[in-house]
Each structure stands twice: as structure tokens, then as C-alpha cells.
Design an enzyme around this catalytic site. Sequence first.
Site, PDB file in Angstrom:
ATOM      1  N   SER A   1     -12.245  -3.671   1.673  1.00  0.00           N
ATOM      2  CA  SER A   1     -12.491  -3.074   2.979  1.00  0.00           C
ATOM      3  C   SER A   1     -13.985  -2.861   3.130  1.00  0.00           C
ATOM      4  O   SER A   1     -14.644  -2.378   2.208  1.00  0.00           O
ATOM      5  CB  SER A   1     -11.785  -1.722   3.098  1.00  0.00           C
ATOM      6  OG  SER A   1     -10.396  -1.890   2.960  1.00  0.00           O
TER       7      SER A   1
ATOM      8  N   LYS B   1      -3.371   5.507   8.493  1.00  0.00           N
ATOM      9  CA  LYS B   1      -4.198   5.786   7.337  1.00  0.00           C
ATOM     10  C   LYS B   1      -4.870   7.141   7.527  1.00  0.00           C
ATOM     11  O   LYS B   1      -5.480   7.393   8.557  1.00  0.00           O
ATOM     12  CB  LYS B   1      -5.249   4.685   7.183  1.00  0.00           C
ATOM     13  CG  LYS B   1      -5.756   4.566   5.779  1.00  0.00           C
ATOM     14  CD  LYS B   1      -6.671   3.384   5.609  1.00  0.00           C
ATOM     15  CE  LYS B   1      -7.335   3.453   4.234  1.00  0.00           C
ATOM     16  NZ  LYS B   1      -8.370   2.446   4.098  1.00  0.00           N
TER      17      LYS B   1
ATOM     18  N   ARG C   1       0.852  -1.193   0.000  1.00  0.00           N
ATOM     19  CA  ARG C   1       0.000   0.000   0.000  1.00  0.00           C
ATOM     20  C   ARG C   1       0.879   1.231   0.000  1.00  0.00           C
ATOM     21  O   ARG C   1       1.778   1.357   0.843  1.00  0.00           O
ATOM     22  CB  ARG C   1      -0.909  -0.006   1.233  1.00  0.00           C
ATOM     23  CG  ARG C   1      -1.892   1.156   1.243  1.00  0.00           C
ATOM     24  CD  ARG C   1      -2.971   0.995   2.310  1.00  0.00           C
ATOM     25  NE  ARG C   1      -2.496   1.288   3.646  1.00  0.00           N
ATOM     26  CZ  ARG C   1      -3.216   1.140   4.755  1.00  0.00           C
ATOM     27  NH1 ARG C   1      -4.449   0.666   4.684  1.00  0.00           N
ATOM     28  NH2 ARG C   1      -2.715   1.430   5.926  1.00  0.00           N
TER      29      ARG C   1
END
Lengths: 220, 220
Positions: A117, A147, A44
Site C-alpha cells: 500500500s 478499514k 485480510r
Amino acid sequence: MHFDPATLSIYLVTDTQQCVASGRTVTDTVQQAAHQGVTLVQIRDKEASARDFLAMTLEIAKVMPKHIPLLINDRVDIFLAAQLAKANVAGMHIGQTELPATTVRQLIGPHAILGVSAASEETLLEAQNSQVVDYVGIGPLHDTQTKKNAPAGRGFEAMAQLRSYTHLPAVAIGGITASDLPPLRAAGFNGAAVVSAICKAPDPGAAAHALAQQWRTTAG
Amino acid sequence: MHFDPATLSIYLVTDTQQCVASGRTVTDTVQQAAHQGVTLVQIRDKEASARDFLAMTLEIAKVMPKHIPLLINDRVDIFLAAQLAKANVAGMHIGQTELPATTVRQLIGPHAILGVSAASEETLLEAQNSQVVDYVGIGPLHDTQTKKNAPAGRGFEAMAQLRSYTHLPAVAIGGITASDLPPLRAAGFNGAAVVSAICKAPDPGAAAHALAQQWRTTAG
């Protein structure tokens, strides 16, 4: 789709800034962790250019043990480009603001792993009913700064409730450390996704090993 | 590849914020401009989520005149998703930090239009030698605030020099208004890409019409 839920048990999500701030590359971090108990790696990086993201993916794919799946976060084009380059990428994990799961499944093909998600009864059922999703990621368990714009930590009770809405394999995420693994497993999660517990660890291999051991010794 | 360089002559690059600040959607802006002289539309939005970008693309594709190509900026996955949805998208325009042109060409297939941004002798020759690129975008002509971190305006002389490095069709970009069209055409450009000249115009159709007329009346 034959997705083994045990693949989710110690799920590493990379964070480039955290790895670099800890004095090593993402590739080094993944390499150390993947040989010491991590069961899946998701790359990510929401800041990297597509070209850099692809380069990082190809580099990481080279050092990954063959049996551990490597997933790409959000960018289907990076996944497809990595496949073209014959890199050993296994699939995708996508967020709620990304392309719809049915579209992603069509683009990546029937054999790639697809996780999404989801953090509401509605989105969890949507993922399940789509019949194209292999697992769901539910979070955040705790408050997290990893995040951007992440909601507040939900705590164990709400996480267990969310997990109960779907029979899909589920991995928990959000500020998770080793002590969270027993209650998460008790709540029916198939695994725990960690970021800083490995990316910020002085020794990523040792951190992965401790997490894997904690998971194994927890009654399933 | 049979790419008609005239397709580049009045090349609209969308800017969502500018359209919205001017009191209309991107779709409205494109619809008005595309019927009044714009010869190509590129959808660019570096802030939108993939899901929103795809939704905008599908909406715009519906109102586009069939003969005007609709290109997607940077995101190959959005292009592929739009194709899956049977939207009339013609190709891609990609920047230097995006996926390599040869990779993009493999992903989008031989018939899609592929343009790349290039602003040095090296990158222009690289685009030409790749044999997969249909046209290049060169800029910025003027200083521009439209694109984040854009370099300073190069001026006409440097733009003409850059244009001379390649025999690929070339479109100029960067703060371009109607009065720039004659010198750009004289410098060998096949067209001018505009953002604010149409997105910020009180009447996008009238702005497109004036640009097209200016281009036509300029000796080729």
C-alpha cells in the site's frame, strides 16, 4: 519477477465481518466470486488470531481456482506457515506500518507476489526503487468504513495523480463499485480492489461477474 | 535442543505502556534489568505495528548482554526479520491462539528457543508430546491487568497441579512479585516471569536484583 498487471483487474479483498453479516463464510464468498470474474484474492483479517487466520487461509486455498493468485495481508508468518502446509498461496500484500518491503521479499522469496500500500509520491517511489515490489495499492478512492482509521476518500483526480508517480502496476482501493471502473481505468489503474462490493453483495458471484464485465467493456 | 531450565529463573516480559508510564523506554528498562539478574527477556507488545515491533526488537537486541536470551512474543515474522537483520534474537514465545508449535518450530529452525503458554493438562501434554517445545509458561498465578482478557488468578495449589502434568521446564506468570518466588520454586517451577514487578518499578535494575536474590536464596 514476471507479474502480469492484468492480474489486478478485479481484486477481491476479504472482510470476515461483512461476509458473515451477509450470511456466509469468507470461504463461500471467495469460492463464488473467484469463479465469476475475480482475478486475485487477498485475505485480510486484522482481528483474527494467527491460528484462525491460518486455518481460514488453508480452507480458502483449497477452493481457489489454481490460476487465481491468493495473497495474504500483512502477516508474513501466516504466508510462510501456509506454504509449509503446501497451500497454494501466491504472495503478500503489506501496509505501510508492516515490515519493510525488502525484508518481506527476503522472507517470502523471489517468486512470491509482493504488493504494498502506498499513497504518497514518496512511498510510491520508495516501492518502485526497492525493486522488490510487484505492484502498489493506492487509496482510498472514496470514504470507506471497511478499514479502520482510513483517511478520507481522495477522489479521482488525486488518485490519477498518485498513480502517475510510478510505473509499477497499480490497483485502486476504497469503496469502489462498478461505476468507478471506467474512470479508474482511464486514470491508468490496472485494476480495482473491492471489499464490500463483493463481501456485502447478496450474490458474490453475480457481483464479481458484473465488475469483470464492466472492466472488460471499458476502453483500456 | 539443549535448553538450560535455569535460563527461566528471572524471566522479564516487557510491557511497553508500563515502561513508558514509568518514564522510560522499553530498551532502557531491559538494559537496566538485564544487567542486574534477569536471565531471559521476552519482548511482548500486542499493540505495536510490525514495523515498530521490529525496530524495538533491533534496539533492545543491541543493549542485551550476549549471554541472556531474547525472545519474541507471538510474531514469527518479527523473529525472522530480526534474524535477517543479524540481531541477536534467541527464539519465540507463543500463545495458544498463535501458530501451532510444530509450525513455529519449522519456521524458526531447530536451534531457536521455543516456549508456549499452556494452562490445562491437555495443552501441557500437547506441548510436551510435540517434542518441539523447550519450555512452557503457566499462569496466571494471580489476577492481572497486564494481559487483556486473562483468566482469574489460579493460586499456588492449581499452579503446582498444572506444573506436575509435564516434565518440560516451566515458568510461572501472572502478577508475580518477590514473595511468590519461594512457593513457586517449591512447586517445581524453574522460574518466574514478571512484567509489572520490573516494568513498573522505580528502579528496574534494583527490582531485578531483588528478584534474583530472592530466587537464589530459595531452596531449589
